[in-house]
Design a protein around this motif. Structure first.
Motif, PDB file in Angstrom:
ATOM      1  N   ASP A 230      50.658   5.071  35.399  1.00  0.00           N
ATOM      2  CA  ASP A 230      50.461   5.646  34.078  1.00  0.00           C
ATOM      3  C   ASP A 230      51.429   6.808  33.825  1.00  0.00           C
ATOM      4  O   ASP A 230      51.062   7.980  33.972  1.00  0.00           O
TER       5      ASP A 230
ATOM      6  N   ARG B  88      48.147  -0.423  36.329  1.00  0.00           N
ATOM      7  CA  ARG B  88      49.458   0.009  35.854  1.00  0.00           C
ATOM      8  C   ARG B  88      49.649   1.485  36.184  1.00  0.00           C
ATOM      9  O   ARG B  88      48.744   2.285  36.019  1.00  0.00           O
TER      10      ARG B  88
ATOM     11  N   LEU C  66      54.759  -0.817  37.362  1.00  0.00           N
ATOM     12  CA  LEU C  66      55.281  -0.447  36.055  1.00  0.00           C
ATOM     13  C   LEU C  66      56.631  -1.134  35.913  1.00  0.00           C
ATOM     14  O   LEU C  66      57.399  -1.187  36.872  1.00  0.00           O
TER      15      LEU C  66
ATOM     16  N   GLU D 232      52.600   8.125  31.132  1.00  0.00           N
ATOM     17  CA  GLU D 232      52.271   9.051  30.029  1.00  0.00           C
ATOM     18  C   GLU D 232      51.372  10.176  30.527  1.00  0.00           C
ATOM     19  O   GLU D 232      51.607  11.347  30.247  1.00  0.00           O
ATOM     20  N   ALA D 233      50.318   9.808  31.291  1.00  0.00           N
ATOM     21  CA  ALA D 233      49.381  10.831  31.780  1.00  0.00           C
ATOM     22  C   ALA D 233      50.098  11.790  32.721  1.00  0.00           C
ATOM     23  O   ALA D 233      49.876  13.008  32.677  1.00  0.00           O
TER      24      ALA D 233
ATOM     25  N   SER E 295      49.893   0.178  42.279  1.00  0.00           N
ATOM     26  CA  SER E 295      50.108   0.106  40.834  1.00  0.00           C
ATOM     27  C   SER E 295      51.534  -0.347  40.542  1.00  0.00           C
ATOM     28  O   SER E 295      52.400  -0.287  41.421  1.00  0.00           O
TER      29      SER E 295
ATOM     30  N   THR F 236      48.099   8.969  42.765  1.00  0.00           N
ATOM     31  CA  THR F 236      47.643   7.577  42.722  1.00  0.00           C
ATOM     32  C   THR F 236      47.315   7.183  44.150  1.00  0.00           C
ATOM     33  O   THR F 236      48.110   7.378  45.037  1.00  0.00           O
TER      34      THR F 236
END
Ligand code: GDP
Length: 462
Positions: free
Chosen positions: A88, A86, A113, A90-91, A111, A107
């Motif tokens: 990310d 996924r 989302l 938030e990070a 991935s 990344t």
């Protein structure tokens, strides 16, 4: 088109129609770009600004207008697929909200989302209907993998010959010196030993990495040698290009692995994901390529043409997979590295680079557009004085030094430049510090042109 692909297309269309009826729609938006093109930053900005737009902030004005001002709520939902890592947000948002702010970690892999966008619906008489929910499935995958698509129609001998011819020229030869020495010392009847295959693979992979990281080259294949993806460096990858004279067991092993690799890319990435995208964004660091000099620029142009040819020139994709995205946007990233007046030139240059592909794309029915954008704007327009003359420039805070600087980024040509252009001295563009994100996240992030791109790409679906 083969019957299976046709059936899948019909089922997809029926599923989409059924979802539209109940006010639940899904749109698969794929984002790709060659390494360092700015994918992570693009997705982070997209998520932050969409969520802020859902809270009523006017962070994406052109998109809000395209949606008739009816976007009501935006939030991250659990992804549809469990097997794919996924993205990310938030990070990434936490890095931008840190003091001092940092760029999100890149990344490398694949991935996904999913984001739900609730849109108000009204009847023609102005009565309010239940909201529609459009779920955007964002799929982020390395552009390097796209460079495997043209390989699907190329045999091992043909690929080896073209790759080795390229590898023996210019900066590639320098980056590949150790691999080329290894090849030259290899007896033509080398046996099918895994240790040998692995060693050749390692040297070839290192050559590709050096081409990318030291010399800014982009036409580098196979894609998973640079981005192994979630499954890591499996023995499947232990092969490398070999000269025609190689006839022994090792040559047969490499040819077998090459075919198995392509088969694997097709069944694990292309068939389940790639053939099901509705919309596609291809990010290109055109300025980075320009600043890396003529060989890197021309190599990026070749890689882009190869990518654009398969991604939007649906001929090959349709033949291979039976489907293709209907809208493809190409975007030159980091447009805040140049002053406002140079940004149109940047989009025009990108269009030139992909022009051959555009003809094909339109022939296949996919609409294409070319944009220049900064997913996170770090600079303001400024004036630089060089030898007593004023030049349009940009001003921002340098990432490493933490202090402000005015930078003259040079001219951006509107089309691939004449040879004399490369005589001018080139320099590395400094990395700017991103603006600090409001930790509460309510106001999105400053950008240039994200909204225009999204309005073109998604406006009709909202
Ligand atoms: P990826 O490898 O394609 O995921 O690339 P990233 O999204 O990690 O971006 C690589 C680097 O490019 C970042 O760390 C930033 O330094 C720079 N960058 C990306 N987008 C922008 C932008 O919109 N403006 C500026 N000034 N720099 C950017």
């Amino acid at each position: 088109m083969d019957p299976l692909s046709l059936l899948r297309g019909v089922l997809d269309t029926a599923e989409d129609a059924a979802r539209a009826l109940i006010g639940r729609e899904r749109l698969r938006l794929a984002v790709t770009g060659l390494s360092r093109a700015g994918k992570t930053v693009f997705l982070t900005s997209l998520v932050a600004n969409l969520i802020a737009a859902g809270r009523g902030a006017r962070t994406l004005p052109a998109l809000s207008d395209a949606a008739g001002g009816r976007i009501r709520r935006v939030f991250v939902v659990p992804a549809d697929t469990e097997t794919v890592p996924r993205f990310d947000p938030e990070a990434h948002l936490a890095a931008l909200a840190a003091d001092p702010p940092r760029w999100p970690e890149r990344t490398e892999d694949f991935s996904t989302l999913s984001i739900a966008v609730d849109v108000e619906r009204r009847t023609s008489l102005g009565g309010i209907l239940p909201e529609r929910r459009v779920t955007l499935d964002l799929i982020d995958y390395p552009g390097e993998w796209l460079l495997d698509l043209p390989l699907l129609g190329t045999g091992f001998a043909e690929w080896s010959a073209a790759t080795l011819a390229r590898l023996r020229r210019g900066r590639r030869a320098e980056a590949a010196a150790a691999f080329l020495d290894f090849l030259d010392a290899l007896p033509p009847d080398a046996p099918a030993e895994d240790a040998l295959a692995k060693r050749g693979y390692g040297l070839y992979r290192d050559a590709l990495r050096a081409c990318r990281d030291t010399h800014g080259l982009r036409l580098l294949q196979p894609g998973r040698f640079l981005n192994p993806g979630p499954r890591g460096e499996a023995p499947l990858l232990w092969f490398f290009p070999l000269p025609e004279t190689a006839r022994g067991g090792l040559a047969a092993l490499c040819a077998r692995r090459y075919a198995a690799y392509l088969d694997d890319q097709r069944t694990t990435f292309l068939d389940p994901f790639f053939s099901r995208f509705h919309r596609q964004v291809v990010l290109v660091d055109v300025l980075g390529a320009l600043h890396a000099g003529q060989e890197a620029f021309e190599d990026t142009a070749d890689a882009l043409a190869a990518i654009a040819g398969v991604i939007s020139g649906a001929n090959l994709i349709e033949r291979l997979l039976g489907a293709a995205p209907t809208r493809v946007a190409f975007a030159a990233t980091k447009a805040d590295h140049v002053p406002t007046r140079a940004r149109d030139a940047l989009a025009a240059l990108l269009e030139h680079l992909a022009l051959g592909a555009r003809g094909r794309a339109e022939a296949s029915g996919a609409a294409t557009a070319f944009h220049a954008l900064a997913a996170i704007r770090c600079t303001e327009d400024a004036v630089a004085t060089l030898e007593g003359r004023a030049f349009p420039a940009v001003r921002g805070i340098l990432l490493n030094e933490g202090k402000g600087a005015t930078i003259y980024p040079g001219e951006v040509p509107m089309k691939p430049p004449e040879p004399a252009f490369w005589d001018a001295a080139f320099f590395q563009m400094p990395e700017f510090r991103p603006p600090r994100l409001d930790p509460a996240g309510g106001s999105g992030v400053p950008h240039l042109g994200m909204d225009g791109l999204l309005a073109w790409l998604l406006g009709d679906a909202l």
